[in-house]
Design a protein around this motif. Structure first.
Motif, PDB file in Angstrom:
ATOM      1  N   GLU A 154      20.159  27.963  -1.609  1.00 19.98           N
ATOM      2  CA  GLU A 154      19.572  27.009  -1.462  1.00 19.98           C
ATOM      3  C   GLU A 154      19.461  26.248   0.220  1.00 19.98           C
ATOM      4  OE1 GLU A 154      19.112  23.307  -4.723  1.00 19.98           O
ATOM      5  OE2 GLU A 154      21.292  23.920  -4.300  1.00 19.98           O
ATOM      6  N   ARG A 155      18.559  25.676  -0.358  1.00 17.34           N
ATOM      7  CA  ARG A 155      18.683  24.338   1.395  1.00 17.34           C
ATOM      8  C   ARG A 155      19.424  23.621   1.778  1.00 17.34           C
ATOM      9  NH1 ARG A 155      12.400  24.901   2.415  1.00 17.34           N
ATOM     10  NH2 ARG A 155      13.260  23.750   4.283  1.00 17.34           N
ATOM     11  N   VAL A 156      19.561  23.100   2.624  1.00 21.17           N
ATOM     12  CA  VAL A 156      20.402  21.357   2.237  1.00 21.17           C
ATOM     13  C   VAL A 156      20.059  20.788   2.425  1.00 21.17           C
ATOM     14  CG1 VAL A 156      22.044  20.794   3.736  1.00 21.17           C
ATOM     15  CG2 VAL A 156      21.840  22.447   4.416  1.00 21.17           C
TER      16      VAL A 156
ATOM     17  N   ARG B 167      27.841  24.600  -0.861  1.00 21.42           N
ATOM     18  CA  ARG B 167      27.488  26.667  -1.023  1.00 21.42           C
ATOM     19  C   ARG B 167      26.246  26.328   0.083  1.00 21.42           C
ATOM     20  NH1 ARG B 167      28.284  25.724  -6.267  1.00 21.42           N
ATOM     21  NH2 ARG B 167      26.202  25.286  -6.966  1.00 21.42           N
ATOM     22  N   ALA B 168      25.127  25.690  -0.110  1.00 23.49           N
ATOM     23  CA  ALA B 168      23.906  25.430   0.823  1.00 23.49           C
ATOM     24  C   ALA B 168      24.298  25.356   2.307  1.00 23.49           C
ATOM     25  CB  ALA B 168      23.265  24.213   0.408  1.00 23.49           C
ATOM     26  N   MET B 169      25.012  24.564   2.522  1.00 23.79           N
ATOM     27  CA  MET B 169      25.658  24.311   3.848  1.00 23.79           C
ATOM     28  C   MET B 169      26.821  25.328   4.820  1.00 23.79           C
ATOM     29  SD  MET B 169      27.566  20.622   4.324  1.00 23.79           S
ATOM     30  CE  MET B 169      26.153  19.078   4.265  1.00 23.79           C
ATOM     31  N   LYS B 170      27.478  26.562   3.187  1.00 24.38           N
ATOM     32  CA  LYS B 170      28.053  27.620   4.486  1.00 24.38           C
ATOM     33  C   LYS B 170      27.059  28.702   3.726  1.00 24.38           C
ATOM     34  CE  LYS B 170      32.260  26.117   2.111  1.00 24.38           C
ATOM     35  NZ  LYS B 170      33.402  26.541   1.466  1.00 24.38           N
ATOM     36  N   ALA B 171      26.109  28.338   3.854  1.00 24.57           N
ATOM     37  CA  ALA B 171      25.149  29.520   3.691  1.00 24.57           C
ATOM     38  C   ALA B 171      23.764  29.552   4.118  1.00 24.57           C
ATOM     39  CB  ALA B 171      24.152  30.105   2.381  1.00 24.57           C
TER      40      ALA B 171
ATOM     41  N   ALA C  36      28.662  27.448   9.782  1.00 23.16           N
ATOM     42  CA  ALA C  36      29.052  26.543   8.638  1.00 23.16           C
ATOM     43  C   ALA C  36      30.285  25.907   9.424  1.00 23.16           C
ATOM     44  CB  ALA C  36      30.363  27.123   7.729  1.00 23.16           C
ATOM     45  N   ALA C  37      30.135  26.364  10.987  1.00 21.31           N
ATOM     46  CA  ALA C  37      31.038  24.897  11.951  1.00 21.31           C
ATOM     47  C   ALA C  37      30.098  23.788  12.225  1.00 21.31           C
ATOM     48  CB  ALA C  37      30.999  25.998  12.792  1.00 21.31           C
TER      49      ALA C  37
ATOM     50  N   ASP D  72      30.984  21.000   9.759  1.00 24.58           N
ATOM     51  CA  ASP D  72      32.413  21.178   9.452  1.00 24.58           C
ATOM     52  C   ASP D  72      32.676  19.950   8.689  1.00 24.58           C
ATOM     53  OD1 ASP D  72      31.942  19.662  11.555  1.00 24.58           O
ATOM     54  OD2 ASP D  72      33.665  20.328  13.234  1.00 24.58           O
ATOM     55  N   ARG D  73      32.584  18.927   8.807  1.00 26.38           N
ATOM     56  CA  ARG D  73      32.477  17.698   8.667  1.00 26.38           C
ATOM     57  C   ARG D  73      31.850  17.349   6.851  1.00 26.38           C
ATOM     58  NH1 ARG D  73      36.685  14.605   8.089  1.00 26.38           N
ATOM     59  NH2 ARG D  73      36.264  12.066   7.452  1.00 26.38           N
ATOM     60  N   PRO D  74      31.054  17.958   6.649  1.00 30.31           N
ATOM     61  CA  PRO D  74      31.100  17.879   4.911  1.00 30.31           C
ATOM     62  C   PRO D  74      31.333  18.425   4.109  1.00 30.31           C
ATOM     63  CG  PRO D  74      28.778  17.308   6.130  1.00 30.31           C
ATOM     64  CD  PRO D  74      30.167  17.632   7.501  1.00 30.31           C
TER      65      PRO D  74
END
Length: 178
Positions: free
Chosen positions: A79-81, A117-121, A126-127, A130-132
């Protein structure tokens, strides 16, 4: 003579009967032409297994320019962030009230993990988030894999605080959600 209401009823019944006949299938009608059959000059191939049938359907969709849907529930496109963050923001005006607390805490938990999941994808990597991602990992460590209402209620301050800290972080990164 028929009264107007009886006449209307008769007309409606006749129309429905005609419609049901026209919607039925005609056993003498020619079957629809298969794309593969048309492409091979009228020679159709019959799949011999479910896997062959699935492959043939995928080929038909690919030739038609259709992107096939995931075949298993575990395969979900990322999914989009922006969309995941909107789901998390939708919890900001809600609270743990009697009759709503279990839903609220469960939803905050689910929305945080949807955003994770969206942030990691995300193509930014993912860097970039990193904070969230770190805040959600800390929350998960505290929850110990227990998503029960009792455990979420016990960790309500951490759960809602994590949501609020991520919301603040995201507000400082508007290019990620606009």
């Amino acid at each position: 003579m028929f009264t107007s209401s009886v006449r209307s009823t008769v007309v409606a019944v006749v129309a429905l009967a005609a419609l049901s006949v026209s919607c039925g299938t005609d056993p003498d009608a020619a079957p629809p032409v298969d794309r593969q059959q048309a492409a091979t000059g009228g020679v159709a191939t019959v799949p011999t297994s479910a896997a062959d049938a699935a492959e043939a359907a995928a080929e038909d969709e690919a030739s038609a320019g259709v992107t096939p849907a995931p075949t298993t529930p575990d395969v979900v496109p990322p999914e989009r962030v922006r969309d995941a963050f909107a789901g998390l923001q939708a919890t900001l005006d809600d609270a743990c009230t009697p009759g709503n607390c279990a839903y609220f805490l469960g939803r905050v938990h689910d929305e945080l993990h949807r955003l994770d999941r969206a942030m990691k994808a995300d193509p930014k990597g993912a860097a970039h988030f990193d904070r969230p991602i770190e805040l959600i990992a800390k929350l998960d460590a505290e929850l110990g894999g227990d998503r029960s209402f009792e455990n979420l209620k016990r960790h309500q301050t951490l759960l809602v605080g994590t949501r609020d800290r991520i919301n603040t972080w995201m507000q400082g990164h508007p290019d990620d959600y606009r």
